[in-house]
Design an enzyme around this catalytic site. Structure first.
Site, mmCIF file in Angstrom:
data_model
loop_
_atom_site.group_PDB
_atom_site.id
_atom_site.type_symbol
_atom_site.label_atom_id
_atom_site.label_comp_id
_atom_site.label_asym_id
_atom_site.label_seq_id
_atom_site.Cartn_x
_atom_site.Cartn_y
_atom_site.Cartn_z
ATOM 1 N N LYS A 190 -0.426 -29.782 39.434
ATOM 2 C CA LYS A 190 -1.417 -30.727 39.789
ATOM 3 C C LYS A 190 -1.021 -32.206 40.127
ATOM 4 C CE LYS A 190 -5.093 -30.043 42.325
ATOM 5 N NZ LYS A 190 -5.169 -29.369 43.327
ATOM 6 N N SER A 382 -6.126 -25.875 47.429
ATOM 7 C CA SER A 382 -7.107 -26.434 46.326
ATOM 8 C C SER A 382 -8.685 -26.116 46.869
ATOM 9 C CB SER A 382 -7.035 -27.996 46.237
ATOM 10 O OG SER A 382 -7.140 -28.001 44.898
#
Length: 583
Positions: A190, A382
């Site tokens: 991430k 996402s």
């Protein structure tokens, strides 16, 4: 004194009259522009359809950048309309061929994939497809390479160079100027917050970027080589040596077929159409041709295409994906008896976790009533991937950036900066963490631990919905999650999507799942009127944002927003770490 007040009053009246005249002029121009859009042009025989793409190609009108001073000079065209137009031109006797003019192309990489596929299909009709360029960007060349013949200006160039990305880091900058950044994330891939916590790219981020770039470049190169009939070794040499930058080298290495001026290219088109050089070439722009499209069916049955384009936020704005607006759109489609199936077209890097969750829930309710098929555009990452977990089936483009199953939170403060400049604050509160966060004091002692728990909880919820939709275990999804971004090609291999295909294939499948033989295709959200656009863009914050964006550039403004816009600091974020632009 009496004359003074009379003069003041007269001036006020004069100013009001002038303002009314200006406002009336604006309304008249907007009305005229709106009327002109509804007029259907006629197409002459022996015409050439011109794809110039000087105006943006959009998935949805919610992506459009409009101005209160725009009276129709900037006409945005929807991808679905471009594809329909090329398909219609295939059997239109008045259209004899297509000319691609590649300069200033404004379209996403997956949009070009779809247009390229439509042109390949068009060529089966026996009609010609030619392309011309002055200075071709890599993206422009990718499209132009599909042509039967590709013509380049004698002093033009082909920017064929491969792909790269540059990651900027702000950790030292933030420390130097006293900006504090508290970061919580789940997933070693991430990378959205890496620029604020590192001074160099992490091995994990470098790995995922390298894999991603090679996948996308491999997909693009395979098609270019096939269209131009170039072998692997020659192509690699041409790219590595930047041969496309020199017109003669581009010609020698089969990147182009002929070096000609634009007027010479037009004469080549005339010759192909058996028109004398002294006569005018009948050209039809793609925007004009789109306006000739008729409804595809008289049936009441409808396949609705709901476009989810942009970042995901709470709220009810028209642009981007705002949860209040989209919840209403989804409920309306679920309750509309004429809508037999829905295609959700996702082109989003994600955003607010809370807003994404609201949208997913409503899509799950819709799926209980009618088929829901998802089609991915440039981005479905996402939060964009999260809202897709209600789908009966997911179609991805090979070059879609997808996955990024991970969450993060970021809190900035200016405590050190304020202290260095003689500014400090004291807090009076009833409880230990009443002041959860302050720009001058930072996060309260209990904020980071509880936010960490929230991040972990949201990640587990994210993975849970993925396991349900993809029919995999938590461990299987966690292994390919962790915030990692994948290409559509790779996502198909690891089971994050069902099929590689276009939006048209998704629509066709949705219709078959609903057992429809005759149906209309309708796009949502509907385009706002010129009058609505006028008042929407008259908002002072909107005007200020556009001015700043133009001054510092879109990419820099995006970074500025991450820190300054409260929309990006509203709870847990499901957001893609970066955008990759093919130029």
């Amino acid at each position: 004194m009496k004359d003074f007040f009379k003069n003041v009053f007269a001036n006020i009246v004069a100013i009001l009259i002038i303002l009314m005249v200006i406002f009336g002029f604006f309304m008249l121009m907007i009305f005229a522009s709106a009327m002109s859009e509804d007029q259907k042009p006629s197409i002459e025989n022996n015409s050439v359809l011109v794809l110039n793409f000087k105006n943006p190609i959009l998935d949805s009108y919610t992506e459009a950048e409009t101005s209160i001073f725009d009276f129709g000079s900037k006409k945005n065209t929807l991808l679905i309309d471009v594809l329909d137009a090329i398909n219609k031109a295939k059997t239109d006797d008045n259209i004899k061929g297509i000319s691609i003019e590649t300069d200033e192309i404004q379209a996403g990489i997956t949009q070009i994939d779809d247009i390229r596929a439509a042109l390949e299909d068009f060529k089966k009709s026996g009609k010609f497809v030619y392309a011309y360029g002055n200075n071709m960007s890599q993206k422009s060349y990718y499209l132009a390479s599909v042509a039967d013949k590709l013509f380049l200006n004698p002093v033009g160039m082909v920017e064929l160079k491969g792909m790269s990305t540059e990651v900027t880091f702000f950790k030292d900058f933030a420390e130097k100027y006293g900006i504090g950044v508290d970061i919580i994330r789940h997933g070693k891939f991430k990378a959205a917050v890496e620029p604020f916590m590192r001074n160099e790219i992490s091995p994990e981020n470098k790995e995922q970027l390298s894999t991603l770039l090679n996948d996308i470049w491999g997909n693009i190169s395979t098609k270019i080589k096939a269209s131009r009939k170039i072998d692997d070794a020659s192509y690699k040499t041409a790219v590595d040596s930047l041969y496309g930058f020199i017109p003669e080298m581009a010609l020698k290495n089969n990147l182009a077929d002929k070096l000609v001026q634009k007027s010479e290219y037009e004469n080549i088109l005339k010759s192909n159409l058996k028109i004398k050089a002294s006569k005018d070439l009948k050209e039809v722009s793609i925007g004009k041709y789109v306006n000739t499209l008729e409804s595809n069916s008289d049936s009441d049955n409808e396949v609705a295409v709901l476009y989810a384009s942009g970042e995901i936020f709470n709220g009810d704005d028209y642009s981007d994906i705002h949860s209040e607006k989209y919840v209403k759109y989804i409920k309306d489609l679920a309750d509309d008896d004429n809508v037999k199936a829905v295609v959700l077209r996702v082109n989003s890097p994600g955003g607010s976790g809370n807003a994404s969750d609201e949208i997913l829930f409503e899509l799950q309710q819709l799926k209980n009533k009618k088929p829901l098929i998802v089609s991915f555009g440039d981005y479905a990452a996402s939060g964009g991937y999260y809202i897709s977990m209600a789908a009966d089936k997911i179609y991805s483009e090979p070059n879609t950036l997808t996955g990024s199953i991970g969450v993060f939170g970021m809190i900035t403060n200016f405590k050190d900066l304020a202290n260095r400049n003689g500014i400090r604050s004291d807090i009076v509160a009833t409880n230990a963490n009443s002041q959860i966060y302050s720009p001058l004091s930072g996060a309260a002692p209990g904020t980071i631990p509880i936010l960490t728990k929230s991040i972990e909880s949201t990640y587990k919820r994210f993975v849970y919905f993925v396991t349900q939709n993809r029919k995999k275990t938590f461990e299987q999804i966690d292994a390919i999650g962790g915030g990692r971004v994948w290409s559509g090609t790779r996502a198909k291999e690891i089971g994050l999507v069902d099929e590689l295909g276009t939006i048209q294939q998704a629509i066709t499948f949705a219709a078959s799942k609903a057992k429809l033989k005759d149906y209309n295709i309708q796009s949502y959200p509907a385009k706002v009127s010129k009058f609505e656009e006028f008042f929407k863009n008259a908002d002072e914050d909107e005007i200020a944002a556009r001015v700043i964006s133009k001054k510092i550039g879109k990419e820099n403004y995006s970074l500025f927003e991450r820190v300054s816009n409260p929309k990006f600091n509203n709870g847990v974020q499901m957001s893609l770490p970066y955008k990759i632009t093919i130029k």
